[in-house]
Design a protein around this motif. Sequence first.
Motif, PDB file in Angstrom:
ATOM      1  N   PRO A 406       0.654  -1.382   0.007  1.00  0.00           N
ATOM      2  CA  PRO A 406      -0.124  -0.182   0.189  1.00  0.00           C
ATOM      3  C   PRO A 406       1.049   1.311   0.130  1.00  0.00           C
ATOM      4  CG  PRO A 406      -0.009  -1.070   2.268  1.00  0.00           C
ATOM      5  CD  PRO A 406       0.644  -2.044   1.207  1.00  0.00           C
ATOM      6  N   ASP A 407       0.505   2.263  -0.631  1.00  0.00           N
ATOM      7  CA  ASP A 407       1.235   3.392  -0.833  1.00  0.00           C
ATOM      8  C   ASP A 407       0.863   4.544   0.468  1.00  0.00           C
ATOM      9  OD1 ASP A 407       3.121   5.021  -1.474  1.00  0.00           O
ATOM     10  OD2 ASP A 407       1.847   5.894  -3.279  1.00  0.00           O
ATOM     11  N   SER A 408       1.773   5.402   0.491  1.00  0.00           N
ATOM     12  CA  SER A 408       1.601   6.261   1.675  1.00  0.00           C
ATOM     13  C   SER A 408       0.102   7.150   1.550  1.00  0.00           C
ATOM     14  CB  SER A 408       2.703   7.491   1.899  1.00  0.00           C
ATOM     15  OG  SER A 408       3.134   7.470   0.656  1.00  0.00           O
ATOM     16  N   LYS A 409      -0.461   7.682   2.766  1.00  0.00           N
ATOM     17  CA  LYS A 409      -1.918   8.203   2.588  1.00  0.00           C
ATOM     18  C   LYS A 409      -1.644   9.551   2.313  1.00  0.00           C
ATOM     19  CE  LYS A 409      -3.766   4.562   5.372  1.00  0.00           C
ATOM     20  NZ  LYS A 409      -3.695   4.051   6.656  1.00  0.00           N
ATOM     21  N   CYS A 410      -2.834  10.016   2.175  1.00  0.00           N
ATOM     22  CA  CYS A 410      -3.326  11.487   1.784  1.00  0.00           C
ATOM     23  C   CYS A 410      -3.579  12.291   3.074  1.00  0.00           C
ATOM     24  CB  CYS A 410      -3.849  11.625   0.679  1.00  0.00           C
ATOM     25  SG  CYS A 410      -3.416  11.669  -0.961  1.00  0.00           S
ATOM     26  N   LEU A 411      -3.124  13.283   3.268  1.00  0.00           N
ATOM     27  CA  LEU A 411      -3.662  14.107   4.495  1.00  0.00           C
ATOM     28  C   LEU A 411      -5.142  15.069   3.792  1.00  0.00           C
ATOM     29  CD1 LEU A 411      -2.924  15.252   7.287  1.00  0.00           C
ATOM     30  CD2 LEU A 411      -2.263  17.422   6.067  1.00  0.00           C
ATOM     31  N   VAL A 412      -6.187  14.715   4.710  1.00  0.00           N
ATOM     32  CA  VAL A 412      -7.360  15.095   4.226  1.00  0.00           C
ATOM     33  C   VAL A 412      -8.021  16.095   5.145  1.00  0.00           C
ATOM     34  CG1 VAL A 412      -9.698  14.456   3.603  1.00  0.00           C
ATOM     35  CG2 VAL A 412      -7.585  13.174   2.571  1.00  0.00           C
ATOM     36  N   ASP A 413      -8.724  17.219   4.607  1.00  0.00           N
ATOM     37  CA  ASP A 413      -9.598  18.105   5.397  1.00  0.00           C
ATOM     38  C   ASP A 413     -10.966  17.529   4.869  1.00  0.00           C
ATOM     39  OD1 ASP A 413     -11.041  19.691   7.159  1.00  0.00           O
ATOM     40  OD2 ASP A 413     -10.245  21.654   6.107  1.00  0.00           O
ATOM     41  N   ASP A 414     -11.623  16.929   5.747  1.00  0.00           N
ATOM     42  CA  ASP A 414     -13.114  16.424   5.092  1.00  0.00           C
ATOM     43  C   ASP A 414     -14.144  17.474   5.681  1.00  0.00           C
ATOM     44  OD1 ASP A 414     -13.431  15.867   7.703  1.00  0.00           O
ATOM     45  OD2 ASP A 414     -13.307  13.548   7.578  1.00  0.00           O
ATOM     46  N   GLY A 415     -13.766  18.574   6.131  1.00  0.00           N
ATOM     47  CA  GLY A 415     -14.591  19.683   6.450  1.00  0.00           C
ATOM     48  C   GLY A 415     -15.792  19.355   7.733  1.00  0.00           C
ATOM     49  N   LYS A 416     -15.441  18.066   8.158  1.00  0.00           N
ATOM     50  CA  LYS A 416     -16.389  17.839   9.192  1.00  0.00           C
ATOM     51  C   LYS A 416     -15.879  18.115  10.697  1.00  0.00           C
ATOM     52  CE  LYS A 416     -18.493  13.844   6.800  1.00  0.00           C
ATOM     53  NZ  LYS A 416     -17.816  12.724   6.322  1.00  0.00           N
ATOM     54  N   GLY A 417     -14.835  17.554  11.386  1.00  0.00           N
ATOM     55  CA  GLY A 417     -14.562  17.891  12.601  1.00  0.00           C
ATOM     56  C   GLY A 417     -13.407  18.904  12.528  1.00  0.00           C
ATOM     57  N   ARG A 418     -12.364  18.798  13.496  1.00  0.00           N
ATOM     58  CA  ARG A 418     -11.431  19.618  13.564  1.00  0.00           C
ATOM     59  C   ARG A 418      -9.908  18.820  13.360  1.00  0.00           C
ATOM     60  NH1 ARG A 418     -10.225  22.272  18.153  1.00  0.00           N
ATOM     61  NH2 ARG A 418      -9.092  23.992  17.227  1.00  0.00           N
ATOM     62  N   THR A 419     -10.438  17.446  13.397  1.00  0.00           N
ATOM     63  CA  THR A 419      -8.990  16.583  13.170  1.00  0.00           C
ATOM     64  C   THR A 419      -8.816  16.247  11.695  1.00  0.00           C
ATOM     65  OG1 THR A 419     -10.213  15.525  15.186  1.00  0.00           O
ATOM     66  CG2 THR A 419      -8.457  14.231  13.945  1.00  0.00           C
ATOM     67  N   PRO A 420      -7.680  16.537  11.235  1.00  0.00           N
ATOM     68  CA  PRO A 420      -7.084  16.408  10.065  1.00  0.00           C
ATOM     69  C   PRO A 420      -6.931  14.807  10.174  1.00  0.00           C
ATOM     70  CG  PRO A 420      -5.288  16.913  11.130  1.00  0.00           C
ATOM     71  CD  PRO A 420      -6.398  17.214  12.159  1.00  0.00           C
ATOM     72  N   THR A 421      -7.265  13.959   8.753  1.00  0.00           N
ATOM     73  CA  THR A 421      -7.154  12.485   8.729  1.00  0.00           C
ATOM     74  C   THR A 421      -6.376  12.157   7.501  1.00  0.00           C
ATOM     75  OG1 THR A 421      -9.238  12.491   7.269  1.00  0.00           O
ATOM     76  CG2 THR A 421      -9.428  12.074   9.476  1.00  0.00           C
TER      77      THR A 421
END
Length: 488
Positions: A406-421
């Motif tokens: 598996p490749d490294s993951k993308c940093l995402v702001d899904d606009g929901k909480g305050r936690t970057p996923t």
Amino acid sequence: MVTMPSSVTGYHWTGPFLTTDQKSKCRQMSYPDDLPQISVVFIFVNEALSVILRSVHSVVNHTPSHLLKEIILVDDNSDNVELKFNLDQYVNKRYPGLVKIVRNNKREGLIRARIQGWKAATSPVVGFFDAHVEFNIGWVEPALTRIKEDRKRIILPAIDNIKYNTFEVQQYANAAHGYNWGLWCMYIIPPQDWLDKGDESAPIRTPAMIGCSFVVDREYFGEIGLLDPGMEVYGGENIELGMRVWQCGGSMEVLPCSRVAHIERTKKPYNNDIDYYAKRNALRAAEVWMDDFKSHVYMAWNIPMANPGVDFGDVSERIALRQRLQCRSFKWYLENVYPEMRVYNNTVTYGEVRNSKASGYCLDQGAEEDDKAILYPCHGMSSQLVRYSSEGVLQLGPLGSTAFLPDSKCLVDDGKGRTPTLKKCEDVLRPAQRFWDFTQNGPIISRDTGRCLEVEMSKDANFGLRLVVQRCSGQKWMIRNWIKHGRH
Ligand code: UDP
Ligand code: MN
């Protein structure tokens, strides 16, 4: 008079190694009568005497005597006294005239030890092995046949495992030998066209070699530059040879009908800083053979391209060799020989990422199953490898390197909480959620929400620091390294 433990003198073959189907296929093959002779080179340092002798007995017992010209034992400056006089006396008595012993008077490392063995060899073909292996019946004929047909083939007997604690032989599935961008070797699935053919006895095209076992035309090996003598101790030479032979007009293949079993040990009886040397040697291979793809090796080790903190020595002779042999590009090699490799050509900056408000802390992929980026004390290992691409994607964690992992993951702001996923890049529902604006010493801003990646002081977070996405307050981030193209 030297007496040997019964495990040595009472040597038995314990096969079978092969599936019935493969075995019968291999048995049906016929080989020319006039095969070239082989010199078998074993290198060792502080190996158990009994294990070296098992390797010697095994190759004598399972190679037709008219094909085995000589055995060359290269002692890479072992400390054990039993590997001196006792070894000499035993092999000369048991196999008079067959065994040459070469002794390095200082520790040269496995690369130059193998070269020493090659220099002592006199047959048309040379096989190189670790001194803790056993040879299957019929291992040599298919290898010699393939080389007789085409001297530019480097042949890798298929490797099986000898369990280090029981000496039980365990057959491995048919595999090619690949590597990741750190240039660490690994077994990989054979190419699709090999699988489609369904012939388990056919040679398997391989981009590189694990390295404990290979057979090559003696003169051809000299012509293409042996192994890189500027490499030290261990590692990388096996990958470099793969790149070199393919780029310079030869080939490399695993032969499933030629099988050698190898003891995989958990502790090495020599250097405990293998990682450093593997990194150093990888940089040599990268600088000589990988053109603009060399950035991938620096990324994988998470070190800067300028002043990497590793002295990889002088590579000018190897670059001259590449020019003399008029070798192809690394791009050609990737496309034709190792298409499973993932490329990261759109990376612009990489490495540790720090926030001016939290000195000593770095962005980190955190626990893999958590899918949350965190702040962690900087250590520069691959969990803190951040890559920022020309499209604006921020990825965290070790390079996936190949399609097998598996490749490294993308940093995402899904606009929901305050936690970057952190999400698998291809699983991000709205692609815009993975794009960020990031300039050195400036904010990191989500293109989707306009929020910023920031650090918040918080008593109940680890180290009192929490990573959040929030309304931008002007925090600044720094990333460590730039991709540099061209020679430096
Ligand atoms: N070796 C050597 N000199 C060194 C280090 C290793 O001659 O400084 C030899 C070692 O004795 C062995 C081969 O290189 O025959 C490969 O090393 P090892 O078996 O430890 O590597 P592995 O097979 O575990 O990757
Ligand atoms: Mn080994």
